[in-house]
Design a protein around this motif. Structure first.
Motif, PDB file in Angstrom:
ATOM      1  N   CYS A  39       3.338  46.029  36.137  1.00 48.29           N
ATOM      2  CA  CYS A  39       4.044  47.156  36.544  1.00 48.29           C
ATOM      3  C   CYS A  39       5.192  47.494  35.468  1.00 48.29           C
ATOM      4  CB  CYS A  39       4.551  47.080  37.943  1.00 48.29           C
ATOM      5  SG  CYS A  39       5.661  45.690  37.882  1.00 48.29           S
ATOM      6  N   CYS A  44       5.591  43.246  40.611  1.00 50.09           N
ATOM      7  CA  CYS A  44       4.372  42.639  40.870  1.00 50.09           C
ATOM      8  C   CYS A  44       4.335  41.090  40.429  1.00 50.09           C
ATOM      9  CB  CYS A  44       3.021  43.340  39.844  1.00 50.09           C
ATOM     10  SG  CYS A  44       3.157  43.062  38.102  1.00 50.09           S
ATOM     11  N   CYS A  47       4.030  39.191  35.244  1.00 52.38           N
ATOM     12  CA  CYS A  47       4.678  38.597  33.957  1.00 52.38           C
ATOM     13  C   CYS A  47       5.588  37.567  34.136  1.00 52.38           C
ATOM     14  CB  CYS A  47       5.477  39.824  33.446  1.00 52.38           C
ATOM     15  SG  CYS A  47       6.845  40.091  34.302  1.00 52.38           S
ATOM     16  N   CYS A  59       9.055  41.009  31.987  1.00 52.31           N
ATOM     17  CA  CYS A  59       9.360  42.519  31.674  1.00 52.31           C
ATOM     18  C   CYS A  59      10.677  43.050  31.936  1.00 52.31           C
ATOM     19  CB  CYS A  59       8.462  43.187  32.618  1.00 52.31           C
ATOM     20  SG  CYS A  59       8.844  43.406  34.352  1.00 52.31           S
TER      21      CYS A  59
HETATM   22  S1  FES Z   1       6.727  42.303  37.375  1.00 48.16           S
HETATM   23 FE1  FES Z   1       5.224  43.429  37.122  1.00 48.16          FE
HETATM   24  S2  FES Z   1       5.030  43.366  34.981  1.00 48.16           S
HETATM   25 FE2  FES Z   1       7.079  42.159  35.428  1.00 48.16          FE
END
Ligand code: FES
Ligand SMILES: Cc1cc2nc3c(=O)[nH]c(=O)nc-3n(C[C@H](O)[C@H](O)[C@H](O)COP(=O)(O)OP(=O)(O)OC[C@H]3O[C@@H](n4cnc5c(N)ncnc54)[C@H](O)[C@@H]3O)c2cc1C
Ligand code: FES
Lengths: 173, 794, 287
Positions: A39, A44, A47, A59
């Motif tokens: 995301c 999400c 990562c 991220c």
């Molecule tokens: S929380 Fe979704 S890519 Fe970092």
């Protein structure tokens, strides 16, 4: 900017742009593609990495911010001590069918590692709440919960056996 | 471990063997498309329309071309001569004669450009592609592109879109109805005329985004030496991608290889072939360097197909006992700005509408309506959750009107077990007459009723019909039927490699469904091997000449059967070759554990590697007379038609009357997916589907404002259920063997996702009794629940 | 979704941070936990010339729980507050609220002060700051000033802070030990920003309420303190009926916005219900 950090137990130096996220640096520069981007806005959890042992969104962190810190990705977990050299959490996810497509798995495995390091025997409610920052679209989470329970058992058993020799030595004295 | 002589044992199929896929995935060594690094790769970012409907009056790319690291900037005008628009989308678009006769579908052409150059029809439509050294630089340059638009009137609501005077999405489709059909079974008019009761209800299932955790992504490279273009893409249908690239770029399929690496979920939207896939192949060929595009999440929410989004008007004719004699359904599907899947989803809604119920007379009209939104396509369940929501809410509502127990009314309308196989008087999408193959629905419902504790719950309520509690509990039921394993075919190659290992190659690419494990189980049984010893690969058009893909709960059925048939053929051939080597009749040989040995004498044997060598061409070849050299069998399985999975689902919920908050406490499901190749994998498929169903029932909704601007373009606004929203899930597996394929399986991929919205809505209605709430629009967000309560109290 | 170009400047001291902010003359942003700022950058909704990273400033870390105040440094993370059991014992509203901020990985990184500076009207910390009358210490090259929570928030994601100022710390005065406090909110999913949140503090003596505070989030472009409802409680006997009445007053006092997650009518209703519930819990916790 040239930065140095510790990644999965090894010191690394890389040149990054100021704006490069830690996730992109790990993936594109260091080849650690177990860090997934689902995301790029923090929701999400795909990562997730451990920064000095704590789960963070890679991220939402710039690589330059990790300079001087310790980063653990899923690639750095397998410590060779568990079954097939895997970390018990990885073993448990496999044993319990805790993954389907596997895209969310690295993040969930790392989140579970952090949880079990803090609390070796979490309640079901704690597990549900703790994992809520890691989205999985495939499994419906049920088997992930089972995997976390199994991992907790494996880790307790492991620390039990690790402690045993010392105790045994005392007995024989 | 005893091998039998029929070349097929049941040792591995049916067991929950651990997955072969998992080790790389838990250690971070999966290879998703974004993980593949080719030297010299340039990255693509798109400028997408910010307008829902507009004419493009000018595009100035000069500033972008001068941007740092920019390789090239491509507009629709630049590719007009070389890249054709989409005129065909999916291969099922072909209307089989049986369907043509019964449903008279009218499907109007609605071509979709690869890059819009004259007009944009939805927010997110690709307009300009920027190729640069890396993605950040490409995004920087996108910001420098200057497009001028002249706004056109926007149509957002499909109900308004079909009214005269509505703005037109495509000028030559004058009522915005791009596709329509009408089917009937029985004598509907007579049944309505004779019915003691007739009621009309409206049901609406919202627009959803399937939201695989991995977005789409494409990496393309062209190799001059071999004149081959290789495209890695996160797609459920690599062969369709190959066909579209071939048709639209005018190059032979033989020069295109499409590979699906590991995939982070699909669930439907990755069935479609998208402009990016075609364009990237073109760019790789023209730029002479690898190019890749990795969709980001905010692109995904507007550029990847949405789903559901149907509005049903249902008339029900029934008698005093709640027996439904006839239904008329007239519905709209909001197709968005293009309709890549034509009537696929809508026809699915029609054909599955009556679910497990008799409803002898039935008439349905479906219309796919164009609006200025992202195109609509399949998502797990593909038209069935929408239909089930309408059908099972209607059952509950008529029960309520008659003062009857809704589960009793469900039971009364079920198809009895002794009526199987049960014809439905209308064709399936493949043109074949729908005939439910097997199942005992009344027994299944009774079993679920007992499991769910419904009778105790109903008794307790009867003892205390009104309550002052703020939190109320309810139990709701819903049913589902699902044609699974649709054709037209799937292929498999089963062969020996030079080391004598069994290699299985499937045309159906997985994205989390455990193909490697389950297909290896099938092959392992044929060859007396452990599944771990089978070398499996899939998702690469160079492996199997032709294929379809993974969707519509079809892989286990169609691809699994292809593996079984190809495997059996190879097993026979292996014995035939060994029979030459061992000079003993093939009938007396057994293939087991990497050897072919004489039955009853495991020491008289040859290895599979020996067999491989013996079958090589040349004068020394020891192959059975009249056959070609080699140990490679290619087999396509063409199913006669679908096989029907079915089941019931009960949801136990609690509702907070003050906040409208609904908590799903438990889901009980009883389902029949035929023989289970791997029960744990089946459970995982169901649980995942159920949570997606809960998402559709309570949380997820793609929302547009009245100007066609999407309001849910992040995961902060489009709400996927998290681990904290997971109920207890209990499952009862029924395994009625299907006779429509050699494995006896039925598909299960979508089963879990179909019934939850209907069951949860019914449970909420049950919890709110004695209030008579209308819960006919999804999702049941807290404000809508409060609104329904308030309306009922008035 | 890659961030636009910016210059990354790591501050080496608070004074250095203020100098850097002055150097860019309003076009630099403080980077704390990044849990709100970086998504905005990734979406390219924000385009500062520079980010001034204060994470390395040890002097801004940590928190200190005193007898009647909680002092929180600018790089103290949500998680640190969450994991201090003494805070939970001393002022449960804080613990209630902080546990509902996002998820652990967000709380490991996001800061209390960053949340306040970001001023999301649905966020917990701005609400708590209003509830407890927090004081913020803001520094710029010109000097330091103290800003009261009540005067700090001036609109949606907007505060009176000058872009060249950095908040170094926040002090939350704590209600008396004998008081009760609670934070209750309603979110669509676990960890989401609340649709509406209500914080309440109640003090009682001799069976009647001597002091009450109510703050509601998610109903306006800033968190709001509802004095009219507090007045209803003063001097009255705690009880369901009274709390329900306070809830009704709250509903008349707020003028919520509508968005895709809930319209104004619904949010008003939530404010009413949650006020009653928060007061009940707070009263229960009052000694
Ligand atoms: S929380 Fe979704 S890519 Fe970092
Ligand atoms: C998935 C997700 C869920 C979340 N859920 C919630 C939730 O439920 N509730 C909630 O409250 N928050 C939530 N957040 C936001 C989170 O709490 C943030 O940590 C917080 O809002 C901002 O703190 P930060 O330290 O990350 O600040 P940053 O993102 O670093 O900064 C935010 C803003 O404040 C400014 N700023 C930061 N520190 C200072 C300072 N010392 N002086 C001056 N200006 C400063 C920055 O310049 C920037 O403009 C969520 C975030 C994510 C990604
Ligand atoms: S296994 Fe696919 S997203 Fe979790």
């Amino acid at each position: 900017m040239r930065i140095s950090m510790e990644v999965n137990g090894r010191g690394v130096e890389v040149d990054v742009e100021d704006r490069t996220s830690l996730a992109d640096c790990l993936r594109d520069r260091l080849g650690l593609t177990g860090v997934h981007l689902g995301c790029e806005h923090g929701v999400c959890g795909a990562c997730t990495v451990l920064l000095d042992g704590s789960s963070v969104r890679s991220c939402l962190l710039f690589a330059v911010q990790a300079a001087g810190h310790r980063v653990t990705t899923v690639e750095g977990l397998a410590d060779g001590a568990g079954q097939g050299g895997l970390h018990p959490v990885q073993t448990a996810f496999m044993a319990c069918h805790g993954l389907q497509c596997g895209f969310c798995t690295p993040g969930l495995v790392l989140t579970t590692c952090e949880l079990l390091a803090e609390d070796p025997a979490p309640t079901a409610e704690e597990v549900r709440a703790r994992l809520s920052g890691n989205l999985c679209r495939c499994t419906g989470y049920v088997k992930i919960f089972e995997a976390v329970d199994r991992a907790a058992e494996l880790m307790r058993a492991r620390s039990g056996t690790a402690a045993a020799p010392a105790g045994a030595a005392e007995d024989t004295r | 471990m005893t091998a039998t002589d029929r070349g097929h044992r049941d040792e591995w199929v049916g067991r929950s063997v651990p997955r072969k896929e998992d080790l790389p995935l838990v250690t971070g060594h999966g290879r998703y498309v974004a993980d593949i690094q080719l030297p010299g790769t340039a990255e693509v970012a798109f400028l997408r329309s910010p307008m829902a409907h507009a004419r493009i009056t000018g595009i100035d790319v000069s500033a972008a071309l001068a941007g740092e690291g920019v390789v090239t900037v491509v507009t629709g005008a630049d590719i007009r001569a070389t890249v054709l628009p989409f005129t065909r989308f999916v291969d099922q678009e072909f209307t089989p004669p049986g369907l043509e006769r019964a449903a008279h579908p009218v499907i109007l052409p609605c071509p979709m450009p690869v890059l819009a150059s004259e007009r944009v029809r939805y927010v997110g439509e690709p307009v300009v592609a920027v190729v640069a050294a890396d993605r950040a630089l490409a995004e920087d340059a996108v910001a420098l592109v200057d497009v001028t638009y002249e706004a056109l009137p926007v149509v957002v609501d499909p109900v308004l879109a079909v009214q005269s005077g509505s703005p037109l999405v495509h000028d030559d489709i004058t009522d915005n109805v791009q596709a329509t059909f009408e089917v009937r079974a029985g004598d509907v008019d007579a049944a309505f005329a004779a019915a003691p009761h007739v009621e009309r209800f409206n049901y609406e299932t919202q627009r959803q985004a399937a939201s695989p955790m991995e977005t789409r992504g494409v990496l393309a490279v062209h190799t001059d030496v071999t004149d081959e273009t290789t495209v890695w893409t996160s797609s459920q249908t690599p062969y369709m991608v190959r066909t579209r690239i071939s048709e639209q770029l005018g190059i032979a399929e033989e020069s295109i290889r499409v590979v699906v690496p590991d995939m982070g979920g699909g669930f439907g939207p990755k069935v479609q072939v998208y402009p990016e896939e075609v364009l990237l192949a073109h760019l790789a060929r023209t730029l002479g360097r690898p190019v890749r595009w990795i969709e980001d999440r905010s692109e995904h929410m507007i550029a990847t197909a949405h789903s559901r989004d149907q509005r049903h008007t249902v008339e029900v004719a029934f008698d005093d006992s709640g027996l439904i004699t006839a239904i008329r359904d007239d519905f709209l599907m909001d197709a968005g700005a293009y309709n890549p899947f034509s009537i696929t989803c809508a026809y699915n809604s029609a054909v599955h509408f009556r679910s497990v119920y008799q409803v002898p007379h039935f008439q349905v009209r479906g219309r796919c309506v164009l609006t200025n939104k992202t195109p609509n396509g399949p998502y797990r369940g593909c038209g069935r959750p929408e239909a089930t929501f309408a059908m099972d809410r209607a059952v509950y509502q008529i029960a309520r009107l008659l003062g009857l127990d809704p589960v009793e009314v469900m039971a009364r309308n079920l198809i009895p077990a002794d009526a199987m196989p049960y014809p439905r008087g209308m064709p399936y999408r493949d043109g074949q007459e729908v005939v439910y193959d097997c199942g005992d629905f009344p027994a299944a419902l009774a079993q679920l009723r007992a499991l769910s504790g419904y009778d105790e719950h109903a008794r307790a309520r009867q003892a205390q019909p009104t309550s002052t509690a703020v939190t109320r509990r309810g139990i709701g039921f819903a049913s589902y039927i699902e044609g699974t394993g649709i054709g037209p075919y799937e292929g498999a190659v089963v062969m020996l490699d030079s080391l004598g290992r069994v290699v299985v190659r499937s045309g159906s690419a997985p994205h989390g469904q455990s193909h490697d494990t389950t297909m290896s189980q099938v092959a392992a049984d044929v060859f007396g091997l452990n599944p771990d010893q089978i070398i499996f690969s899939a998702g690469d058009t160079s492996l199997v000449p032709n294929g379809i893909g993974t969707f519509a709960s079809r892989s286990a059925v169609v691809a699994g059967s292809a593996v079984l048939l190809a495997g059996r053929r190879l097993e026979q051939r292996v014995r035939a070759i060994a029979s030459e080597l061992l000079e003993i009749s093939a009938e007396d040989l057994v293939v087991d554990a990497g050897y072919v040995h004489v039955r009853g004498d495991a020491t008289s044997r040859v290895s599979l590697a020996d067999v491989y060598r013996a079958a090589l061409p040349g004068p020394q070849a020891r192959i059975p007379g009249g056959t070609e050299p080699g140990t490679r069998e290619l087999q396509y399985f063409v199913p006669p038609t679908v096989t029907f999975g079915a089941g019931f689902l009960a949801a136990t919920v609690s509702v907070d009357l003050e906040t409208g908050g609904v908590v799903v406490e438990r889901i009980d499901i009883i389902h029949d997916c035929g023989r289970m190749i791997n029960p744990v994998v089946v459970e995982g498929q169901l649980q995942g589907g159920i949570l997606q169903g809960i998402g559709g029932a309570l949380y997820e909704s793609v929302v547009y404002d009245e100007n066609g601007q999407p309001l849910t373009t992040t995961f902060m606004d489009y709400l996927l259920p998290t681990s904290a929203e997971v109920p207890e899930i209990r499952q009862i597996h029924l395994a009625t063997t299907s006779d429509r394929n050699p494995l006896g399986v039925k598909g299960v991929g979508e089963a879990g996702a179909i019934a939850p919205p209907a069951a949860i809505a019914n449970a909420v209605a049950d919890a709110l009794r004695p209030l008579e709430v209308e819960l006919n629009r999804l999702p049941l967000s807290p404000p809508t629940v409060i609104e329904a309560i308030t309306r009922a109290q008035r | 979704m890659k961030a636009p170009r910016f210059e990354y400047r790591a501050a080496t001291s608070v004074a250095h941070a203020t100098e850097l902010l002055a150097e860019y003359d309003g076009d630099a942003k403080v980077l704390a936990g990044g849990q709100s700022l970086v998504p905005l950058l990734n979406f390219r909704l924000s385009n500062p010339a520079a980010l001034v990273d204060i994470n390395g400033l040890g002097e801004l870390g940590g928190h200190r729980l005193g007898a009647d105040e909680l002092h929180v440094g600018a790089v103290c993370r949500h998680r640190e507050i969450e994991r201090d059991p003494q805070i939970a014992a001393r002022c449960p509203a804080i613990a209630d609220a902080v546990a509902q901020i996002g998820h652990v990985a967000i709380r490991n990184r996001g800061t209390v002060v960053g949340s306040i500076a970001h001023a999301d009207p649905a966020a917990e910390w701005p609400g708590l700051a209003m509830l407890l009358d927090a004081q913020f210490t803001a520094r710029a090259v010109q000097g330091e000033r103290t800003i009261a929570a009540g005067a700090f928030f001036d609109g949606f994601l907007s505060t009176v802070l000058d872009p060249t100022e950095v908040i170094t710390a926040v002090t939350f005065p704590l209600p008396p030990v004998a008081s009760g406090s609670a934070w209750i909110e309603f979110a669509r999913r676990h960890g989401d920003f609340a649709l509406v949140g209500v914080g309440a503090v109640i003090e009682c003596a001799d069976e009647s309420i001597t002091s009450a505070r109510i703050v509601v989030t998610g109903v306006s472009d800033t968190p709001v303190r509802v004095a009219a409802a507090e007045r209803v409680l003063h001097g009255a006997q705690p009880g369901e009926a009274l709390f329900a009445e306070a809830g009704r007053v709250v509903a008349t006092q707020v003028d919520p916005i509508s968005d895709i997650h809930g319209d104004a009518t619904y949010r008003r209703r939530l404010a009413q219900v949650l006020t009653r519930r928060a007061l009940a819990v707070a009263a229960d916790r009052a000694a």
